[in-house]
Design an enzyme around this catalytic site. Structure first.
Site, short mmCIF file in Angstrom:
data_model
loop_
_atom_site.label_atom_id
_atom_site.label_comp_id
_atom_site.label_asym_id
_atom_site.label_seq_id
_atom_site.Cartn_x
_atom_site.Cartn_y
_atom_site.Cartn_z
N MET A 114 10.63 -122.18 -48.04
CA MET A 114 10.25 -123.24 -48.97
C MET A 114 11.53 -123.89 -49.49
O MET A 114 12.05 -123.51 -50.53
CB MET A 114 9.41 -122.67 -50.10
CG MET A 114 8.02 -122.25 -49.66
SD MET A 114 7.02 -121.83 -51.10
CE MET A 114 5.47 -121.39 -50.34
N HIS A 167 44.13 -129.13 -44.01
CA HIS A 167 44.82 -128.05 -44.73
C HIS A 167 45.35 -128.60 -46.05
O HIS A 167 45.84 -129.71 -46.09
CB HIS A 167 45.99 -127.54 -43.88
CG HIS A 167 46.83 -126.53 -44.60
ND1 HIS A 167 46.43 -125.22 -44.76
CD2 HIS A 167 48.04 -126.63 -45.22
CE1 HIS A 167 47.36 -124.56 -45.44
NE2 HIS A 167 48.34 -125.39 -45.74
P1 FAD Z 1 6.92 -130.25 -53.97
O1 FAD Z 1 8.31 -130.54 -54.34
O2 FAD Z 1 6.24 -129.07 -54.54
O3 FAD Z 1 6.09 -131.55 -54.29
C1 FAD Z 1 4.70 -131.59 -54.20
C2 FAD Z 1 4.22 -132.72 -55.05
O4 FAD Z 1 2.83 -132.88 -54.83
C3 FAD Z 1 4.39 -132.47 -56.54
O5 FAD Z 1 5.05 -133.56 -57.14
C4 FAD Z 1 2.97 -132.31 -57.06
O6 FAD Z 1 2.79 -132.78 -58.38
C5 FAD Z 1 2.20 -133.15 -56.07
N1 FAD Z 1 0.79 -132.76 -55.92
C6 FAD Z 1 0.31 -131.54 -55.58
N2 FAD Z 1 -1.03 -131.58 -55.51
C7 FAD Z 1 -1.39 -132.85 -55.82
C8 FAD Z 1 -2.64 -133.51 -55.91
N3 FAD Z 1 -3.78 -132.87 -55.66
N4 FAD Z 1 -2.64 -134.80 -56.25
C9 FAD Z 1 -1.48 -135.47 -56.52
N5 FAD Z 1 -0.28 -134.89 -56.44
C10 FAD Z 1 -0.23 -133.59 -56.08
N6 FAD Z 1 15.13 -126.01 -52.45
C11 FAD Z 1 16.31 -126.32 -51.86
O7 FAD Z 1 16.31 -126.74 -50.71
N7 FAD Z 1 17.49 -126.17 -52.53
C12 FAD Z 1 17.55 -125.71 -53.79
O8 FAD Z 1 18.62 -125.58 -54.37
C13 FAD Z 1 16.33 -125.39 -54.44
N8 FAD Z 1 16.32 -124.95 -55.71
C14 FAD Z 1 15.13 -124.70 -56.33
C15 FAD Z 1 15.15 -124.27 -57.66
C16 FAD Z 1 13.97 -124.00 -58.31
C17 FAD Z 1 14.01 -123.55 -59.75
C18 FAD Z 1 12.73 -124.17 -57.62
C19 FAD Z 1 11.43 -123.89 -58.31
C20 FAD Z 1 12.70 -124.60 -56.31
C21 FAD Z 1 13.91 -124.86 -55.65
N9 FAD Z 1 13.92 -125.29 -54.31
C22 FAD Z 1 15.12 -125.56 -53.71
C23 FAD Z 1 12.69 -125.45 -53.53
C24 FAD Z 1 12.29 -126.92 -53.46
O9 FAD Z 1 12.12 -127.42 -54.76
C25 FAD Z 1 11.00 -127.07 -52.66
O10 FAD Z 1 11.17 -126.47 -51.39
C26 FAD Z 1 10.65 -128.53 -52.46
O11 FAD Z 1 10.46 -129.17 -53.68
C27 FAD Z 1 9.37 -128.63 -51.63
O12 FAD Z 1 9.06 -129.96 -51.44
P2 FAD Z 1 7.56 -130.42 -51.11
O13 FAD Z 1 7.64 -131.90 -50.91
O14 FAD Z 1 6.98 -129.60 -50.06
O15 FAD Z 1 6.72 -130.08 -52.41
#
Ligand code: FAD
Length: 588
Positions: A435, A561
Site C-alpha cells: 500500500m 564526488h
Molecule cells: P487513498 O489515498 O486512500 O485515497 C482514496 C480516496 O478515495 C480518499 O480520498 C477517500 O476519501 C476516497 N474515497 C473512498 N471511498 C469513497 C467513496 N465511496 N466516495 C468518494 N470518495 C471515496 N505511501 C508512500 O508511498 N510513501 C509514504 O511515505 C507514505 N507514508 C504514509 C504515512 C501515513 C501516516 C499513511 C497513513 C500512509 C502512508 N503511505 C505512504 C501510504 C499512502 O498514503 C497510500 O498508499 C496512498 O495514499 C494510496 O493511494 P490510493 O489512491 O490508493 O488511496
C-alpha cells in the site's frame, strides 16, 4: 452461423521472438472473449494473450517453448456467432479471481451527469488516473467525499508525516552538532505553529491539485459514491471539512470506471474509544506531546510517527507481534537503525501482542502477552495504534456493478488493472500490497490508458519501500532474506559508509549500501541503503534493476564526488573486486 477465424499474437509492445511459457487452451475447448490463450515471457514481464473471439478451438498452432512475435498464429477458432475478427486488438487478459463475481444490479432511472471515465476516489491513484484520462481526451469525472483532493497520501499520510519528520530531523541534527562544538539551546516547541506549518504544506499541494484538475477540465463531484449498476454511480453530496451529507444526490452515468477508493486505518476490536488512543491521522494532528507513549505495531508508519513524538519529547515503547521491527527489510539494515534509535525507547517488545487496553483517569493501561511482555499492565499517556490498513472495497456498492471483492475487501485485477468487469478498473491500496502511493500512481496511468483504448500493462519489476526514519531505511527488489527463502543464488556487495568521505564529513557514517546480484545472470536484482537520505538515493537502484544492469554498468557510471550516492557505484565496484576506496578485495 459458424465461421472459422485465426487468432494471432497482437502487438506485444515491440517485443519479438518471445517465449511461450503456457498454453491455456486445447482443441475442442469452448472459449469466450478475453479468455487467456497463452502466456508469454519477455525479459521484462509475463503477459497473457487474451481471446479476441468466442467459439470452439479447431487447432492450436503453438506449444510451450515456441518463440512468437506480433502476427504469429495462435489458433484457429470456429466462431458460433458474430464474434470479433482475428484482427481485433488484444482485449484484456482474464483477471485471476478467487472472489466470486456478484450478479450486477440494473438502474432504470435517469442520470444527472455522464462521462467517458469516472474515477472514484481522489488519492494519488485517483487523481493520477483522472488527470491521465483527461490528457488522453476522455471526458472525466472525479468523485471524492472530502473537500480536498490527494487522498490519504497528501492529507493524512506521506506528505504531512514528512513535513513533521523534516522538523524532527533538523532538531536531531542540531543536537548532533554539539559534538562538533556548535551548541544550540533546548528548542522551544510551539505545537500550534508546527501544526500550521504541516497544514500549509498540505494546503499548497492540495490546492495545486485542484488547479490542475480545473486546467484539465476534470469535473470534481464532492460526495460519497456508490455503484448502483455497472454503468451508474450514485453520489450522496457532502460539504464542510468532513463527510457531512447535504441530503442531495447525483447519479453519474459512465462508460468506463476506475475505482481508487483506497484504504482506511485498521481498527483493533478490543481498543476503547478515548482521545488518548490515536491512529496515524490522530498522531498527525499533533494535539499534545505525551510523556509516555506506546506504539502498537512496529511497521514503518508507527516508527515514523514515533520518531516525531520522541524528538518532541515523548518516551516510547513499541509492541510488535513479529520477531523484528520494520518487517520486509533485511535485518542488517534494521540493526543499524535500531542502534541509532535505542535512546528513544524504554521497551521494544517483540513476539508480543497487546491483549487488553483500558482507559482510566490516570492513563491508558495496556496488558501484553508474549515473549517480551512485562508481567504487569503498563500505563501510558498516549497509545498510537499503527497495526495496518484495510482496503475500502466493501464500502462502494461494488457488487451492484458486478465487481468481485475478496473477503478482506480487496478488488482483484489483472495486469491491465481490469476487474472481473471488463470496463471497470481498480488501482491503489484497494488492489493489494504494497500500500504505497508510488504504486498507486503507476497503476493509475495503466488503468487510464487502457480505459482510453490504449494497451498498457503494469509490468514493473520492482516497487521500492522507504522508512523515512533517522537514519532512513530503503530497499527495493529481492532482499537477502527473500533470496534465501526462494532458493535463489545471489551474490551481495556492501559498501560501508565508514569509507564514504561525504558520510564522514556529515558526521553520519553509520550506514551502508548493499547491492544484490543474481549469480546466474550477473544482473542486479535487489539493493538496500540505510543511512541519511537513503530514500532519495534508492531511485538509482530501481532504475538499475529495471534496466537489468550488471555491476560493471553501475560501477563504471561516474557518480559525483563527494556524495552519498557514490556508495552505490563503489558497492558495484566492490562486487567486482575493483574498488579502490576499500581495503584490497578478492577479485571475482
Ligand atoms: P487513498 O489515498 O486512500 O485515497 C482514496 C480516496 O478515495 C480518499 O480520498 C477517500 O476519501 C476516497 N474515497 C473512498 N471511498 C469513497 C467513496 N465511496 N466516495 C468518494 N470518495 C471515496 N505511501 C508512500 O508511498 N510513501 C509514504 O511515505 C507514505 N507514508 C504514509 C504515512 C501515513 C501516516 C499513511 C497513513 C500512509 C502512508 N503511505 C505512504 C501510504 C499512502 O498514503 C497510500 O498508499 C496512498 O495514499 C494510496 O493511494 P490510493 O489512491 O490508493 O488511496
Amino acid at each position: 452461423m459458424s465461421n472459422v477465424i485465426e487468432l494471432k499474437v497482437p502487438d506485444i509492445g515491440g517485443f519479438s521472438d518471445v517465449a511461450v511459457i503456457e498454453v491455456a487452451v486445447k482443441v475442442g475447448d469452448t472459449i469466450q472473449l478475453d479468455d487467456a490463450l497463452i502466456t508469454l515471457e519477455t525479459d521484462k514481464a509475463t503477459m497473457d494473450v487474451p481471446a479476441t473471439g468466442t467459439g470452439t478451438v479447431k487447432a492450436v498452432h503453438v506449444a510451450v517453448g515456441d518463440k512468437v512475435s506480433e502476427g504469429s498464429l495462435i489458433l484457429t477458432l470456429e466462431t458460433t456467432s458474430a464474434s470479433q475478427s482475428a484482427a481485433a486488438p488484444a482485449a484484456a487478459p482474464t483477471p485471476a479471481s478467487s472472489s466470486t463475481a456478484p450478479q450486477p444490479a440494473s438502474h432504470t432511472g435517469a442520470a444527472d451527469l455522464s462521462c467517458d471515465v469516472l474515477v472514484l476516489g481522489a488519492g494519488p491513484g485517483g487523481y493520477s488516473a483522472a488527470f491521465r484520462s483527461a490528457d488522453l481526451g476522455q471526458k472525466t469525472i472525479l468523485v471524492e467525499r472530502y473537500a480536498t483532493l490527494g487522498g490519504v497520501c497528501l492529507n493524512v499520510g506521506c506528505i504531512p508525516s514528512k513535513a513533521l519528520l523534516h522538523n524532527a530531523a533538523v532538531i536531531d541534527e542540531a543536537k548532533h552538532l554539539a559534538a562538533n562544538g556548535i551548541v544550540f539551546g533546548e528548542p522551544t516547541i510551539d505545537l500550534d505553529a508546527l501544526r500550521a506549518y504541516k497544514q500549509k504544506v498540505v494546503g499548497k499541494l492540495t490546492t495545486g491539485l485542484a488547479g490542475m484538475a480545473k486546467a484539465r477540465k476534470v469535473e470534481v463531484v464532492r460526495g460519497i459514491g456508490r455503484f448502483i449498476d455497472p454503468h451508474h454511480l450514485e453520489v450522496e453530496l457532502t460539504t464542510g471539512s468532513c463527510q457531512d451529507k447535504t441530503g442531495d444526490k447525483k447519479v453519474i452515468r459512465f462508460e468506463k470506471a476506475i475505482i481508487a477508493a483506497g484504504s482506511r486505518v485498521l481498527k483493533l476490536p478490543f481498543i476503547p474509544e478515548d482521545p488518548r488512543i490515536i491512529d496515524s491521522t490522530g498522531a498527525l494532528e499533533l494535539k499534545q506531546i505525551p510523556g509516555k507513549m506506546l506504539i502498537i505495531g512496529g511497521g514503518i508508519i508507527g516508527l515514523e510517527m514515533g520518531t516525531v513524538y520522541s524528538t518532541l519529547g515523548a518516551r516510547l515503547d513499541v509492541v510488535e507481534m513479529m520477531d523484528g521491527l520494520m518487517q520486509g527489510a533485511d535485518r542488517d539494515l534494521v540493526k543499524v537503525w535500531q542502534k541509532v534509535n535505542e535512546h528513544r525507547f524504554d521497551r521494544i517488545m517483540l513476539k508480543t501482542k497487546t491483549v487488553a487496553v483500558e482507559a482510566k483517569t490516570d492513563g491508558i493501561w495496556v496488558t501484553f502477552e508474549g515473549e517480551q511482555a512485562p508481567a504487569e499492565p503498563q500505563r501510558y499517556d498516549m497509545v498510537l495504534v499503527a497495526a495496518g490498513r484495510a482496503p475500502n472495497g466493501k464500502q462502494i456498492g461494488a457488487d451492484n456493478a458486478g465487481v468481485a471483492v475478496t473477503d478482506r475487501g480487496f478488488i482483484e485485477v489483472d495486469k491491465q488493472m481490469r476487474t472481473n468487469v471488463p470496463h471497470i478498473f481498480a488501482i491503489g491500496d484497494l488492489v493489494g500490497q504494497p500500500m504505497l502511493a508510488h504504486k498507486a500512481v503507476h497503476e493509475a496511468h495503466v488503468a487510464a490508458e487502457n480505459a482510453a483504448g490504449h494497451k498498457a500493462f503494469f509490468d514493473a519489476r520492482v516497487i521500492p519501500s522507504v522508512a523515512y526514519t533517522d537514519p532512513e531505511v530503503a530497499w527495493v527488489g529481492l532482499t537477502e532474506e527473500q533470496a534465501k527463502a526462494q532458493g535463489i543464488k545471489v551474490g551481495k556487495s556492501v559498501f560501508p559508509w565508514a569509507a564514504s568521505g561525504r558520510a564522514i564529513a556529515n558526521g553520519r557514517d553509520e550506514g551502508f549500501t548493499k547491492l544484490i546480484f543474481d549469480e546466474a545472470t550477473h544482473r542486479i536484482v535487489g539493493g538496500a541503503i540505510v543511512g541519511t537520505h537513503a530514500g532519495d538515493m534508492l531511485g538509482e537502484l530501481c532504475l538499475a534493476i529495471e534496466m537489468g544492469c550488471d555491476p560493471t554498468d553501475i560501477g563504471k557510471t561516474i557518480h559525483p564526488h563527494p556524495t552519498l550516492g557514490e556508495s552505490i557505484g563503489m558497492a558495484a565496484e566492490a562486487f567486482e573486486g575493483v574498488c579502490t576506496d576499500l581495503p584490497p578485495q578478492r577479485k571475482r
